[in-house]
Scaffold this motif. Sequence first.
Motif, PDB file in Angstrom:
ATOM      1  N   ARG A  68     -43.026  44.152  76.795  1.00  0.00           N
ATOM      2  CA  ARG A  68     -42.136  45.095  77.478  1.00  0.00           C
ATOM      3  C   ARG A  68     -41.075  45.616  76.513  1.00  0.00           C
ATOM      4  N   ALA A  69     -40.551  44.730  75.688  1.00  0.00           N
ATOM      5  CA  ALA A  69     -39.519  45.134  74.724  1.00  0.00           C
ATOM      6  C   ALA A  69     -40.071  46.173  73.747  1.00  0.00           C
ATOM      7  N   ILE A  75     -40.475  54.064  73.880  1.00  0.00           N
ATOM      8  CA  ILE A  75     -39.921  55.138  74.708  1.00  0.00           C
ATOM      9  C   ILE A  75     -38.608  55.631  74.109  1.00  0.00           C
ATOM     10  N   TYR A  76     -37.765  54.717  73.673  1.00  0.00           N
ATOM     11  CA  TYR A  76     -36.490  55.072  73.044  1.00  0.00           C
ATOM     12  C   TYR A  76     -36.707  55.937  71.807  1.00  0.00           C
TER      13      TYR A  76
END
Length: 86
Positions: A68-69, A75-76
């Motif tokens: 997830r990280a 996305i960032y």
Amino acid sequence: VAGENPAAEFVIDGDTVIEAVFAAEPVSDFTDVEADSWYETAVTYVVRNGIMDGTSADEFSPAQTITRAEAISLIYRMEGEPEVSP
């Protein structure tokens, strides 16, 4: 179409035609990204745009599951690394 090089034609003065064919150079020597694989274009894009790196100098690991990280980091980066407020 996968495997084909995009091309553009320009007509000058009705007599002269210039054709430009664009071919992407390999992004690196990733041994696990086969030419003409369905994901080769995506790998090229994310590496050239600084969104992702390989898992080593010669492997990208396209079948590896991400955390997830890692997904949030992707996305960032895709959003241009906007300023984050606490």
